[in-house]
Design an enzyme around this catalytic site. Structure first.
Site, PDB file in Angstrom:
ATOM      1  N   THR A 162      34.232  35.589  45.829  1.00  0.00           N
ATOM      2  CA  THR A 162      33.070  36.204  46.470  1.00  0.00           C
ATOM      3  C   THR A 162      32.000  36.524  45.428  1.00  0.00           C
ATOM      4  O   THR A 162      31.063  37.263  45.702  1.00  0.00           O
ATOM      5  CB  THR A 162      33.470  37.487  47.219  1.00  0.00           C
ATOM      6  N   PHE A 163      32.192  36.011  44.231  1.00  0.00           N
ATOM      7  CA  PHE A 163      31.191  36.103  43.158  1.00  0.00           C
ATOM      8  C   PHE A 163      31.050  37.528  42.628  1.00  0.00           C
ATOM      9  O   PHE A 163      29.958  37.968  42.306  1.00  0.00           O
ATOM     10  CB  PHE A 163      29.834  35.559  43.625  1.00  0.00           C
ATOM     11  N   HIS A 164      32.194  38.229  42.532  1.00  0.00           N
ATOM     12  CA  HIS A 164      32.186  39.623  42.074  1.00  0.00           C
ATOM     13  C   HIS A 164      33.103  39.811  40.864  1.00  0.00           C
ATOM     14  O   HIS A 164      33.982  40.663  40.874  1.00  0.00           O
ATOM     15  CB  HIS A 164      32.657  40.565  43.185  1.00  0.00           C
ATOM     16  N   PRO A 165      32.932  39.062  39.780  1.00  0.00           N
ATOM     17  CA  PRO A 165      33.835  39.223  38.638  1.00  0.00           C
ATOM     18  C   PRO A 165      33.513  40.468  37.822  1.00  0.00           C
ATOM     19  O   PRO A 165      32.350  40.811  37.610  1.00  0.00           O
ATOM     20  CB  PRO A 165      33.590  37.951  37.824  1.00  0.00           C
ATOM     21  N   HIS A 167      37.065  39.513  43.825  1.00  0.00           N
ATOM     22  CA  HIS A 167      37.452  39.515  45.232  1.00  0.00           C
ATOM     23  C   HIS A 167      37.649  38.072  45.694  1.00  0.00           C
ATOM     24  O   HIS A 167      36.780  37.228  45.493  1.00  0.00           O
ATOM     25  CB  HIS A 167      36.373  40.180  46.087  1.00  0.00           C
TER      26      HIS A 167
END
Length: 547
Positions: free
Chosen positions: A470-473, A297
């Site tokens: 947003t640190f959502h890989p 994201h």
């Protein structure tokens, strides 16, 4: 050389849950390898400590992404947890499952048993929900405590009133029947302390004699005999450390996360033959999907200056911070008990959108240069807005044959035209929310992208200048049928074409979900534990659709 039934690489969100569930069988031995240290550091457990662990390389891989075609030539910082609990020990504590259609899409891609009705029992089984929620959707007896933000703030209340003035309803449980709406954030915090996957699952499991957790154990490659994974090599103490081998009687399980799991496969000779040969790595098993399909994201953050009220920017300075520290020490409440995001808002980018495709977060604070982790000195408030289900895909590839070289991370944000349209719609909605009537007593002016930005092209340019992860890989070892060109694991999470090897973490997601990833990563591990143990899955929970 020691032998265990299972060797798990990674003691993060997935590895912690797996260790807990698998060790329930007293006759099963488990070795967990974690490259980082134990989770002893106080900043891990203090909720506001995220602002420190965000850049703390002792517990953070601190990766950098490659500049992309739509990031203005910038290399975006990509933190990942490197300690017991993994990213659940350094993240923003948010608990967000996603929408039912996310998981139904997984099933429609050929993954049996991964529809919403199939995974809902696992979400419920893990969770100890304290607060509002329909028990048809929420769990009350699990190990993971989920609470709602308790700190009430006038700016947050005004933001939510502003959302409702724009037709966005108040929704007290976005993890329930429907996600759409605005509310205070749900998070994994209890009594003013972080509830990580390690505190909820791993540390209780470590009390069992059959669990062996090894920290500072950097996995270098998987050991194969023919097409079967039989163990893992690691260096004790990291680079220059002592080489150690551990063997697995039953399975090797990769739970290193979206960046590290595909890298370890590639270092072990599993992946694209062209990539492996270019790095001088012997091809053990050709599997072109390894590392491909990365999604995340991407969020530009709209910032407004604030008047007539104090924000977190001021409260963390001078004597105010000492007051807040005393408050936390005596009551476990106040500023130091907070998450970086306080209000969640889910809505549509357009009238024809069937479900919420935008996620917006509100914080009564602002950060230097739009980057979380460094608060500004002057008062501000921030809305981050992002597309929930991006189309753009990138990749993770080993940089060299050296296991200590950080992988190449190319997310390719906004390369899909749909993503650019939705991100602009999100920024426009963020502006409308901040300019809404209930916020007008506190709204001074828009600092970024600024009042001079009006056209779609100008909004898009601003997004490329200041947007961040947003640190959502996820999605780099995708789950799917063997006859697909992109799948790495099957719906049992077994690596296609190999025996004794599974990948169990956020990398197996076939498509990005409408949520932060920590809740679903733990769900994946919980479900996988039943698959590994041959246990029958709970009965699917059939809940009605919402009109």
């Amino acid at each position: 050389m020691e032998t265990f039934d299972y060797v798990i690489v990674g003691a993060g969100s997935a590895g912690s849950v797996l260790t807990n569930r698998l060790s329930e069988d007293a006759g099963t031995s488990i070795c967990v390898l974690e490259a980082g240290p134990s989770d002893w550091h106080p900043y891990i457990h203090l909720p506001a400590g995220f602002i420190k662990t965000f850049h703390m390389k002792s517990v953070n891989w601190a990766y950098q992404q490659e500049p992309g075609p739509w990031t203005g030539g910038r290399s975006i910082y990509a933190p990942r947890g490197k300690t017991l609990g993994g990213s659940s020990s350094i993240n923003g504590h948010i608990y967000n499952r996603g929408q039912r259609q996310d998981f139904d899409t997984w099933a429609q891609l050929g993954n049996r048993g991964w529809g919403y009705s199939d995974v809902l029992p696992y979400f419920k089984r893990m969770e100890r929900r304290e607060g509002e929620g329909d028990d048809a959707y929420r769990g009350r007896d699990g190990s993971l405590t989920v609470t709602t933000m308790e700190w009430k703030d006038r700016l947050c209340e005004a933001f939510m009133a502003g959302a409702m003035s724009l037709g966005i309803p108040r929704n007290h449980d976005y993890n329930g029947a429907i996600q759409e709406g605005v509310s205070y954030a749900q998070r994994t915090i209890k009594n003013g302390l972080r509830v990580s996957a390690a505190t909820a699952f791993l540390h209780p499991a470590r009390k069992r004699a059959n669990v062996h957790v090894r920290t500072h154990a950097h996995a270098t490659n998987i050991i194969f005999e023919g097409k079967r994974a039989v163990g893992v090599r690691y260096l004790k103490g990291g680079r220059g450390g002592t080489p150690v081998e551990v063997r697995a009687n039953k399975e090797v399980i990769l739970a290193g996360g979206t960046y590290n799991s595909p890298q370890l496969l590639q270092l072990s000779g599993v992946g694209s033959p062209e990539l492996l040969q270019s790095l001088g790595i012997e091809v053990r098993h050709a599997l072109s999907g390894v590392g491909e399909g990365l999604q995340d994201h991407y969020a530009p953050r709209t910032v407004a200056r604030v008047k007539n009220i104090r924000t977190i920017n001021e409260l963390r300075q001078g004597w105010h911070l000492w007051v807040e520290a005393l408050k936390w020490a005596t009551t476990r409440q106040g500023l130091l008990s907070l998450s970086p995001t306080m209000v969640y808002c889910f809505w549509h980018s357009g009238e024809t959108t069937e479900s919420s495709d935008l996620q917006l977060t509100f914080t009564p604070a602002s950060y230097k240069e739009g980057v979380q982790g460094q608060l500004e000195d002057e008062p501000g408030m921030t809305v981050a807005s992002w597309q929930q289900r991006p189309e753009s895909r990138g990749y993770v590839r080993a940089r060299s044959a050296d296991p200590f070289d950080a992988p190449i991370i190319q997310t390719n944000y906004l390369t899909a035209e749909l993503d650019r349209r939705v991100i602009v719609a999100g920024m426009k909605l963020a502006r409308r929310l901040l300019r809404s009537s209930p916020l007008s007593p506190y709204y001074a002016y828009e600092d970024f992208p600024g009042p001079g930005v009006e056209t779609d092209d100008e909004f898009l340019m601003a997004a490329t200048q200041r947007g961040t992860t947003t640190f959502h890989p996820g999605c780099t070892c995708r789950m799917g049928p063997a006859d697909s060109t992109w799948a790495v694991v099957d719906d049992q999470l077994r690596v296609h074409g190999l025996d004794g090897l599974r990948v169990i973490d956020a990398s197996i997601m076939p498509r990005m979900i409408s949520a932060n990833l920590n809740a679903s990563t733990m769900m994946i591990a919980d479900k996988a534990s039943d698959l590994i143990r041959g246990k029958s899955a709970p009965e699917p929970v059939i809940v009605g659709t919402v009109a």
